[in-house]
Design a protein around this motif. Structure first.
Motif, short mmCIF file in Angstrom:
data_model
loop_
_atom_site.label_atom_id
_atom_site.label_comp_id
_atom_site.label_asym_id
_atom_site.label_seq_id
_atom_site.Cartn_x
_atom_site.Cartn_y
_atom_site.Cartn_z
N TYR A 258 0.85 -1.19 0.00
CA TYR A 258 0.00 0.00 0.00
C TYR A 258 0.88 1.24 0.00
O TYR A 258 1.89 1.29 0.70
CB TYR A 258 -0.91 0.02 1.23
CG TYR A 258 -1.92 -1.09 1.21
CD1 TYR A 258 -3.03 -1.01 0.38
CD2 TYR A 258 -1.75 -2.22 1.99
CE1 TYR A 258 -3.97 -2.03 0.35
CE2 TYR A 258 -2.68 -3.24 1.97
CZ TYR A 258 -3.79 -3.15 1.14
OH TYR A 258 -4.70 -4.15 1.11
N ASP A 259 0.49 2.21 -0.77
CA ASP A 259 1.27 3.43 -0.90
C ASP A 259 0.77 4.43 0.15
O ASP A 259 -0.24 5.10 -0.05
CB ASP A 259 1.08 3.98 -2.33
CG ASP A 259 2.17 4.94 -2.69
OD1 ASP A 259 3.12 5.09 -1.90
OD2 ASP A 259 2.07 5.56 -3.76
N LEU A 260 1.47 4.48 1.26
CA LEU A 260 1.01 5.31 2.38
C LEU A 260 1.94 6.48 2.63
O LEU A 260 3.13 6.43 2.31
CB LEU A 260 0.95 4.46 3.66
CG LEU A 260 0.11 3.20 3.63
CD1 LEU A 260 0.20 2.48 4.97
CD2 LEU A 260 -1.32 3.52 3.29
N LEU A 261 1.38 7.51 3.23
CA LEU A 261 2.20 8.61 3.70
C LEU A 261 3.04 8.13 4.88
O LEU A 261 2.65 7.20 5.58
CB LEU A 261 1.31 9.76 4.19
CG LEU A 261 0.49 10.51 3.15
CD1 LEU A 261 -0.41 11.51 3.86
CD2 LEU A 261 1.37 11.21 2.15
N SER A 262 4.17 8.78 5.08
CA SER A 262 4.94 8.45 6.28
C SER A 262 4.19 9.01 7.49
O SER A 262 3.31 9.86 7.35
CB SER A 262 6.32 9.08 6.19
OG SER A 262 6.20 10.47 6.37
N ALA A 263 4.54 8.52 8.65
CA ALA A 263 3.85 8.97 9.86
C ALA A 263 3.94 10.48 10.01
O ALA A 263 2.94 11.14 10.31
CB ALA A 263 4.45 8.27 11.07
N THR A 264 5.10 11.04 9.75
CA THR A 264 5.24 12.49 9.97
C THR A 264 4.45 13.28 8.93
O THR A 264 3.84 14.29 9.25
CB THR A 264 6.71 12.92 9.96
OG1 THR A 264 7.34 12.39 8.79
CG2 THR A 264 7.43 12.41 11.19
#
Lengths: 1032, 527
Positions: A258-264
């Motif tokens: 899955y192409d997710l944003l990083s936590a920050t």
């Protein structure tokens, strides 16, 4: 007598000819050539014909495949032929020993094809039938039948919707015609109707014949509407005891992440979202910094719940026998470990096929198959947001999985970040994937067929087949912090048993009258199936250590049982007539009586007729020389789909509804289960009936090396049983009756080329194409559209408009996505207009079509459809000396996918989708991806069209490379043959779909009215397999 | 040859066809099929069907879905974002016909009504075979539920479809509001006549069936709604007075000393609770838990109080038990687990939270069961409501003294002499609320003053309870616009509440639209 006379005449001529040749003295020397004829498996071919070219002299091979022939001179050429094999011409030259390997005929007009209650030669077929040989099926190492069939036959679409081990694929033959009931084809294994294919050992299969059009499936009457797959298991081979062993092992991995944003990134965006809403930012600068500098570590939840899957498959087959009795035995053991932790599918099976001649006129076939399967956690492949993957992706990355002491974190101690995350709604993903259950099934299927030659051209086949299945599941719920505290733990067991029995008598008459060939069959059939099950659940367990094995340790909370029976009696007659091998006619009529329905609705009649013209047998076409086969076919047939069982024709008072449906603590807090009426239904329910017309051309040229099949069909299904949505003030969501009509029209095309075929090198290639247009013709009662009753919520509840994601609308194809149509993003300067919709620039503007400002259920429209415009497949096999290479590709064009995964990942409560990197901002007004929604996020209440994506794809679904060790080497170690191979599945996918895999789907496999939603479906895998097959 | 054929045919045919295939008729096997026509064989079959009906209503009332209809009142609100749109719609006066929560209770109520219709038809056929009183008592339970639900549907949606038989009618038109109310009255009258329950004499009996008293109370409630908008049949005040007086005179039901008693699981079958939807957190699959409490209120903050409402909440024990705001969380010690549990949410949502339903959902407190499931029954009719209905009827008929007497009972019980701890309240003398308390008693005044005071009392007494009494008051007295006027045209910063999108004076916004899909499926329902 005539034959005998011809024989004498022929021999006289032969003698004369030899004498003439001899007297001419053209070539004074004659020599004796000896040789053998074998097939590509090195098995001798007895009865092969050896003809000396230009003469009518020759011989046939003996039972060891050897021959001996007299030729004159070195210019002679031998023509070696055998039914079903490619004819070869061998120049004799100076040789006196000639060994010939015959390869299977590319088109095999003489091959027999199963057509239900009998076989016919391929050349005599009048309907649309596709066949797959064992060789093609097993070209790549497959552990299930559906995987082996994929891409092989035009008009048969096979979609792997889930990567869960042991999951069946979605198989459709010429589209779907039932809305609420199964569209799965009927499977017939060795005459056993309604067989289960999920547990069959592919190595046992000799051939698969797929009856596609109704002129062919009508012989199965009320069960033939979805097409029929006839599976014939291996027939024992006479000869010495031969044994072969095969072992494969494979590893599988997710094809994509899955192409997710990083936590920050996610934290920063969520802060911006809060600021836009006038709220205090959820995450402090220090908090974000801690993740940036690594003091705190983001959690990759998907990584935590997944692993590398490993599968092992071992099979053994043995065959042999004498003239009287032949046997085939096989054993198979499969162990597939899924990529989601703790999931597996295991199967062990044995088969015994015995054939024998009881007397000169009586032949016996006795096949028995026993299989045991066990699995864990595979049903969690569906359910959308609630499944382990969905849950893992959506658990905030900021949360740590473990306490400092290594214990699992209590999810209620996770930080809500100012109410941003609904703590208490998240089970711990590592708790979610634990398993504490066993599910197993044992099945024994057996058939005993006696064929009796009655003389006078009559024969009788009496078959009895039966199947006994026993299912068991046991589990104890596992405690977790959110849904199941210790006090709620229950243990349960569920036992089920079902028996199916089929008896059939087939009486055949076959005779020739001049140029006419006639075969008449009469069938009587009776079948009966009964199932029973019982389940018990207990709570308040005295101890948890006995798991579910001793229910007496708890107090019963639920005991339930179920029972059902169905009987069917059928009569079928079929006539095959051919004239001069050119004009073929097949006609059949089946009458089915089913106990499921009320007596007055019981009997259905299913006629069929088909004509074929073998134009290639006409003199004027034969004269052309290059037409090997040309056949035109035209057929009609009626079939049915039983769909429902006895229970479905009654509105029941139901005592077994779900928790919180009809329970009440009426007295002293003791919860008691009450009775309530279940959904209403039309008592006059009967089967769905399909009429189908089919026209086809079979064509072959270059001696059959290039062949093609083209079929067009028009199929209409009437009386489709639908649970029509009815207004809820009636107390029920739906009313079930036979009212709808659905059509499927389509075209199929397949071409097969046997491009190179010699002893050293063979190269086959095939391509097929199929297009099906599905259309709702009528929904009955003047209704224009219905909603599918009891849609799978996929973990998403309370969608506006009663939770419907699909509409079934007249004139459209089944299963259209239904929601708001996204027009564009609101732009700067449109604040006032956007505000009317509680939106702001950068958020989606949807079509407002009901004339009332604001979005409501009335603004929904059809925004997409899962059914593809067409499917195609391409396969090729190359073999050079010992090396073989097999490539299978499949493609699909025009189907759409609702990317629910992306929808959820983009919702304002999550903001995880990596597309936010390219979002709309006042500085980036041309962006196509929305800004973070701060008003009403309509994508939480509606199905919205910006997540409808093109699901077209091209896949290299399998590449297999094998090497068969040279014979002389193998002989030295006293082995028959050794083949080693490596194979890769799901090798490459070319698609614009932005989700994990365009084939993956979360909607139920048996439904076409709800299809094509990808909501964290169990990820498909790429599997690399290595194997070895040894024959002794 | 012939003999051989016979031999070969005979062997397999006799051996299998006759043995297994039989020649008898196909059997319609209904051994496991249960249908209404054959089910009601004797008196013992009636109760499971009644349980099914009550169970279905329980499922419709186990959570706060029905509040989505009443959010236009000045007591509760919610927020934009998250998944709160269904509750916010009515609060912002931007109702749509696609409200997911409205759909939930609409569907469930009608499912229960159809269960009643099916039972009434099926069981009535057994008249003459089953003892008349037994049968009529069972039927009266179904009539009670149907009457109560038609009342709830009419006051939420105004004109609604009104099936009275299990036969499905797909072209039905809506029945006008007044006729639906008449049906509710007729059903409740049947219930009043035939219901027999141990709770008519001993309210502490743990028995969930409706009672004669409950039927009277709901009749009074229905009559009272008819006195106001839109029917304005003020003559019904007499009926309200008669029915409530009957309950008072009967004397079986009165007030509990402890306001909390009606909201806490072990004490809910008491002399104040006239009718409740009984909940019990069982073990799968025998579950009938309440989710009215912790889950939606505490953890998810689906709804909470408007600041203005909370700020004028009368002090006393009832306030301490019902509401927790910023001031409460700031001034209480960390050892107060109840306040501590709400603290984070009060901070996050910047609103005071409803705490009266949280019994059994806060870890560490006595009675803890689960964080979002509890065994707390869902009160649907308490004696305090009967007292306040009676008080208003008296005031409307000019009997200020009698009205003030019953208003004061409720006020004193709520105030509980200013005590804050449950233990202290429990230590108060029996029926302490019958003793004058100058700090809280109605100061005296005109009938209109008394009515104002009663309405204000009702506003706080029934906070968040099923049935939406505050909303029904605003509706019948046409005060919806006035109480919401302070938010019109104001920003979020000015009021602390979400924007008012629609017009609270627009009477169309006073009624919940029936789900749009209903009209799609039956266009005759369009108005």
């Amino acid at each position: 007598m005539k034959l005998i006379r011809n024989f004498y005449l022929g021999r006289t001529l032969l003698v004369l000819l030899i004498m003439v040749l001899y007297s001419l003295g053209l070539s004074a020397q004659t020599k004796t050539v000896r040789g053998s004829v074998v097939d590509d498996q090195k098995s001798p071919i007895p009865g092969a014909s050896i003809l000396i070219k230009g003469t009518s002299s020759g011989t046939i091979t003996d039972d060891k495949g050897n021959f001996q022939v007299q030729v004159s001179g070195n210019n002679a050429v031998l023509i070696v032929s055998f039914m079903g094999m490619e004819t070869q011409q061998v120049p004799v030259g100076t040789k006196t020993q000639i060994n010939v390997t015959l390869l299977p005929n590319a088109i095999g007009l003489q091959e027999v094809v199963a057509v239900g209650y009998g076989v016919v030669k391929k050349k005599d077929i009048t309907g649309s039938v596709g066949s797959i040989s064992s060789e093609k099926l097993l070209a790549a190492p497959v552990t299930s039948l559906d995987a082996g069939m994929k891409g092989k036959i035009a008009g048969v679409s096979i979609q792997q919707t889930s990567g869960a081990p042991g999951q069946e694929m979605k198989i459709r033959i010429r589209g779907a015609s039932s809305i609420n009931y199964s569209n799965n084809p009927l499977y017939v294994i060795d005459g056993f109707i309604g067989a289960d294919i999920s547990s069959i050992n592919p190595n046992d299969i000799a051939s698969i014949d797929i009856l596609k059009d109704a002129s062919a499936t009508a012989v199965y009457g009320s069960r033939g509407a979805n097409g029929v797959v006839l599976i014939t298991t291996n027939t024992p081979k006479k000869g010495n005891f031969k044994i072969s062993l095969e072992a494969t092992t494979g590893v599988s991995n997710m094809t994509n992440k899955y192409d997710l944003l990083s936590a920050t990134e996610q934290m920063e965006l969520m802060n911006l979202q809060d600021i836009a809403q006038g709220k205090t930012p959820a995450f402090s600068a220090e908090e974000i910094q801690a993740f940036k500098d690594g003091t705190k570590k983001a959690t990759d939840w998907v990584d935590l719940v997944t692993r590398q899957g490993i599968s092992k498959n071992y099979s053994l087959t043995a065959t042999g026998g004498n003239d009287q009795l032949q046997y085939y035995f096989s054993a198979n053991n499969l162990d597939e470990q899924g990529i989601v932790e703790n999931t597996f599918y295991k199967r062990s099976s044995i088969r015994s096929n015995i054939t024998g001649n009881l007397s000169k006129r009586v032949k016996m076939v006795f096949n028995t198959f026993g299989v045991h399967t066990s699995e864990q956690g595979n049903t969690q492949g569906t359910g959308g947001l609630n499944n382990p993957i969905g849950q893992a992706v959506n658990t905030p990355q900021m949360w740590a999985p473990y306490e400092a002491n290594g214990e699992l974190k209590n999810p209620r101690t996770w930080e809500s970040y100012g109410g941003t995350f609904l703590v208490g709604n998240y089970q711990h993903p590592l708790q979610k994937i634990r398993q504490n259950q066993e599910n197993m099934s044992d099945r024994l299927t057996s058939n005993l067929d006696l064929s009796v030659d009655l003389g006078h051209n009559f024969s009788l086949v009496v078959s009895n087949s039966g199947s006994f299945t026993s299912n068991y599941s046991g589990n104890r719920t596992l405690e977790d912090y959110i849904t199941t505290p210790v006090a709620n733990i229950t243990a349960s067991q569920n036992y089920g048993r079902s028996t199916n029995f089929i008896h059939s008598d087939v009486l055949n008459y076959e005779n020739k009258f001049g140029k006419s060939n006639l075969k008449v069959s009469g069938v009587y059939e009776y079948s009966k199936s009964i199932y029973r099950n019982m389940s018990g659940t207990v709570g308040t367990l005295a101890t948890l250590s006995n798991e579910w094995y001793n229910l007496s340790l708890g107090k019963p909370t639920n005991v339930g049982s179920n029972y059902g029976q169905g009987e069917m009696r059928s009569y079928m007659g079929r006539l095959n007539y051919s004239y001069a091998d050119k004009y073929l006619l097949t006609a059949s009529m089946r009458a089915d009586g089913a106990s499921n329905f009320l007596p007055e609705n019981r009997w259905g009649y299913f006629p069929s007729a088909a004509l074929a013209w073998r134009a290639s047998e006409e003199g004027f076409i034969k004269d052309l020389g290059w037409v090997y086969n040309l056949k035109l076919r035209l057929g009609f047939g009626a079939t049915g789909n039983v769909a429902v069982s006895t229970k479905d024709i009654f509105q029941q008072l139901n005592a077994a509804q779900g928790p919180n449906e009809s329970n009440y603590p009426m007295i002293n807090g003791a919860i008691v289960n009450g009775v309530r009426p279940a959904a209403p239904t039309d008592p006059n329910l009967t089967w769905e009936e399909t009429k189908q017309y089919n026209a086809g051309i079979d064509y072959a040229m270059f001696g059959g090396r290039l062949s093609a099949v083209l079929d067009v069909y028009d199929k209409i299904t009437d009386g489709v049983i639908i649970a029509t949505s009815i207004p809820r003030y009636t107390g029920f969501p739906s009313y079930t009756s036979n009212v709808a009509s659905i059509s499927n029209k389509g075209i199929e095309f397949a071409i097969t080329g046997n491009i190179i075929n010699n002893k050293q090198f063979t190269w086959d290639a095939n391509f097929n194409f199929s297009k099906n247009i599905n259309k709702i013709e009528d929904l009955g009662n003047g209704v224009d559209q219905i909603f599918v009753a009891n849609e799978n919520p996929l973990g998403v509840w309370n969608l506006v408009g009663g939770g419907s994601k699909y509409v079934v609308r007249k004139g459209e194809s089944m299963g259209a996505f239904y929601g708001l149509k996204a027009e564009r993003l609101w732009q700067l300067g449109e604040e006032a207009e956007a505000k009317k919709y509680n939106s702001k620039p950068g958020e989606w503007k949807y079509a407002d079509i009901d004339g009332v400002v604001g979005y409501s259920a009335q603004d929904r429209q059809i925004i997409g459809n899962a059914s593809p415009d067409f499917n195609y497949a391409f396969g090729t096999t190359l073999a050079y000396k010992g090396i073989d290479l097999n490539i299978q590709c499949v493609g699909s064009v025009g189907g759409q996918i609702y990317n629910f995964t992306k929808n959820i990942l983009s919702q304002q409560a999550f903001i995880q989708n990596a597309d936010y990197r390219n979002r709309w901002t006042p500085e980036n007004p041309n962006a196509t991806f929305q800004t973070m929604p701060v008003g009403n996020d309509y994508s939480m209440q509606y199905v919205v069209s910006q997540y409808v994506e093109d699901g077209s794809y091209f896949k290299v679904s399998n590449i297999t490379l094998g090497y068969t060790l040279p014979n002389d080497l193998v002989k030295k170690v006293k082995l028959g043959s050794v083949r080693i191979y490596a194979s890769a599945n799901n090798v490459l996918t070319i698609t614009n779909y932005s989700g994990l895999d365009p084939e993956g789907s979360s909607t139920p496999n048996n439904s076409d009215a709800q299809a094509g939603i990808d909501a964290f479906s169990y990820p498909l895998t790429r599997t690399i397999t290595g194997g070895i097959k040894v024959t002794f | 040859m012939k003999s051989k054929i016979l031999k070969y045919i005979g062997l397999p045919i006799v051996g299998s066809a006759f043995l297994f295939a039989g020649c008898n008729d196909l059997e319609l096997d209904t051994k496991a099929v249960v249908v209404s026509d054959t089910y009601y064989t004797d008196a013992s079959t009636l109760e499971p069907a009644i349980i099914g009906i009550y169970g279905r209503v329980q499922r419709a009332t186990w959570a706060i879905d029905n509040l989505s209809s009443y959010m236009g009142a000045d007591d509760l609100t919610s927020r934009t974002g998250s998944n709160k749109a269904p509750v916010l719609e009515a609060d912002q006066f931007a109702r749509t016909d696609g409200n997911g929560w409205v759909t939930v209770f609409y569907n469930d109520y009608y499912t229960a009504i159809m269960d009643c219709n099916s039972f009434i038809e099926g069981a009535s056929k057994r008249a003459g075979f089953i003892d008349e009183a037994t049968l009529n008592n069972a039927l009266a339970n179904a009539y009670f539920i149907r009457g109560m639900l038609y009342f709830r549907l009419a006051v939420a949606f105004k004109n609604v479809p009104m099936p009275l038989s299990p036969k499905i009618d797909l072209t039905m038109k809506r029945t006008p509001y007044r006729n639906v109310m008449a049906q509710a009255i007729s059903d409740l009258k049947y219930a009043e006549k035939w219901l027999v329950s141990p709770r008519d004499t001993d309210p502490t009996k743990k028995d969930g069936h409706a009672t004669k008293i409950a039927a009277k109370a709901f009749l009074a409630k229905t009559y009272m709604q008819l006195t106001g908008y839109p029917t304005n049949e003020t003559t019904y005040w007499d009926s309200v007075k008669i029915k409530t007086k009957e309950i008072i005179d009967n004397g079986t039901y009165s007030l509990m000393n402890d306001f909390a008693a009606c909201f806490e699981n072990p004490t809910q079958f008491n002399k104040e609770m006239i009718f409740s939807h009984v909940c019990e957190k069982g073990i799968f699959p025998l579950q009938a838990e309440s989710r009215y409490y912790g889950y939606k209120w505490c953890d998810w903050g689906d709804t909470y109080m408007e600041h203005k409402y909370y700020n004028s909440f009368p002090a006393g024990y009832r306030r301490t038990f019902s509401a927790i705001g910023a001031a409460d969380t700031a001034n209480t010690p960390a050892t107060d687990l109840r306040t501590k549990a709400f603290k984070v949410w009060v901070k996050d949502y910047k609103h005071p939270l409803v705490s009266k339903f949280s019994y059994g959902t806060i870890k560490g407190l006595p009675g803890f069961e689960h964080v979002w499931q509890s065994s707390n029954d869902c009160p649907a009719m308490r004696t305090s409501e009967v007292y306040l209905m009676y008080a208003e009827a008296c005031a409307r008929k000019g009997d200020v003294a009698e009205g003030a007497k019953y208003l004061n009972y409720v006020k004193r019980r709520a105030y509980a002499q200013g005590l804050k701890k449950q233990a202290d309240v429990l230590a108060l003398p029996n029926d302490f609320w019958k003793t004058d308390d100058a700090t809280i008693d109605f100061a005296g005044g005109s009938a209109d003053d008394l009515i104002e005071a009663i309405l204000s009392e009702r506003k706080y007494e029934f906070l968040g309870e099923i049935g939406g009494n505050r909303w029904l008051d605003l509706l019948r007295l046409e005060k919806v616009g006035d109480v919401n006027a302070y938010r019109i045209g104001k920003t979020v910063a000015e009021t602390g509440e979400e924007l008012m999108l629609g017009d609270p004076y627009d009477k169309k916004q006073w009624w919940t639209p029936i789900p749009g899909t209903e009209i799609t499926l039956n266009p005759n329902l369009a108005e």
